[in-house]
Scaffold this active site. Structure first.
Site, PDB file in Angstrom:
ATOM      1  N   GLY A  50       0.793  -1.221   0.000  1.00 21.04           N
ATOM      2  CA  GLY A  50       0.000   0.000   0.000  1.00 21.04           C
ATOM      3  C   GLY A  50       0.826   1.271   0.000  1.00 21.04           C
ATOM      4  N   CYS A  51       2.119   1.146   0.197  1.00 19.48           N
ATOM      5  CA  CYS A  51       2.989   2.327   0.174  1.00 19.48           C
ATOM      6  C   CYS A  51       3.329   2.678  -1.268  1.00 19.48           C
ATOM      7  CB  CYS A  51       4.281   2.072   0.955  1.00 19.48           C
ATOM      8  SG  CYS A  51       4.046   1.933   2.726  1.00 19.48           S
ATOM      9  N   GLN A  52       3.430   3.957  -1.551  1.00 22.27           N
ATOM     10  CA  GLN A  52       3.803   4.419  -2.884  1.00 22.27           C
ATOM     11  C   GLN A  52       5.224   3.953  -3.222  1.00 22.27           C
ATOM     12  OE1 GLN A  52       3.479   8.667  -3.282  1.00 22.27           O
ATOM     13  NE2 GLN A  52       4.468   8.712  -5.259  1.00 22.27           N
ATOM     14  N   SER A  53       6.112   4.035  -2.252  1.00 23.73           N
ATOM     15  CA  SER A  53       7.484   3.561  -2.411  1.00 23.73           C
ATOM     16  C   SER A  53       7.567   2.138  -1.892  1.00 23.73           C
ATOM     17  CB  SER A  53       8.439   4.424  -1.582  1.00 23.73           C
ATOM     18  OG  SER A  53       8.305   5.768  -1.929  1.00 23.73           O
TER      19      SER A  53
END
Length: 138
Positions: A50-53
């Site tokens: 779920g993290c962009q990175s």
């Protein structure tokens, strides 16, 4: 030093920097000081979804204390997870599970992040608690 003391220490350090850009530089510096995570540990099961990175989190227990190892492909995200590692590393699962991590809101950093990065902070905190739960004795 208690978890609350560690949180206050971070807030105190960040208060030395009058503007948010300087605070980010400081947080990025904290990320650079994280212990290196070996490439072979950067596996899908350690990825915070779920993290962009890409953010990897490993947790181990030794002598009743949880020890975290984290890394990211983004310098700011690595700095943010470094804040959580600094606060929670070396604590018992029960202490971690009962900790309020809203100190991150008091840093003022979230206000200058894109919504997806701000959401990543919540995901990191949740995952660190989830890993501690795995070591918790029922």
């Amino acid at each position: 030093m208690s978890i609350a003391d560690k949180q206050q220490e971070i807030l105190g350090e960040l208060s030395f920097f009058p503007d948010w850009q300087e605070r980010y530089e400081y947080v990025i510096g904290l990320g650079r000081k994280l212990s290196a995570m070996p490439e072979e540990m950067k596996t899908g099961d350690k990825l915070i979804k779920g993290c962009q990175s890409q953010v990897w989190l490993d947790a181990r227990i030794s002598d009743g204390k949880v020890h975290y190892l984290a890394d990211s492909d983004s310098v700011i995200t690595k700095g943010m997870i470094a804040l959580f590692v600094r606060v929670l590393d070396g604590e018992t699962p029960d202490a971690i599970l009962s900790t309020d991590l809203s100190f991150i809101d008091k840093t003022g950093l979230k206000e200058h992040l894109a919504p997806t990065r701000a959401n990543a902070l919540n995901l990191m905190a949740t995952q660190m608690k989830q890993r501690a739960l795995e070591f918790s004795v029922p």
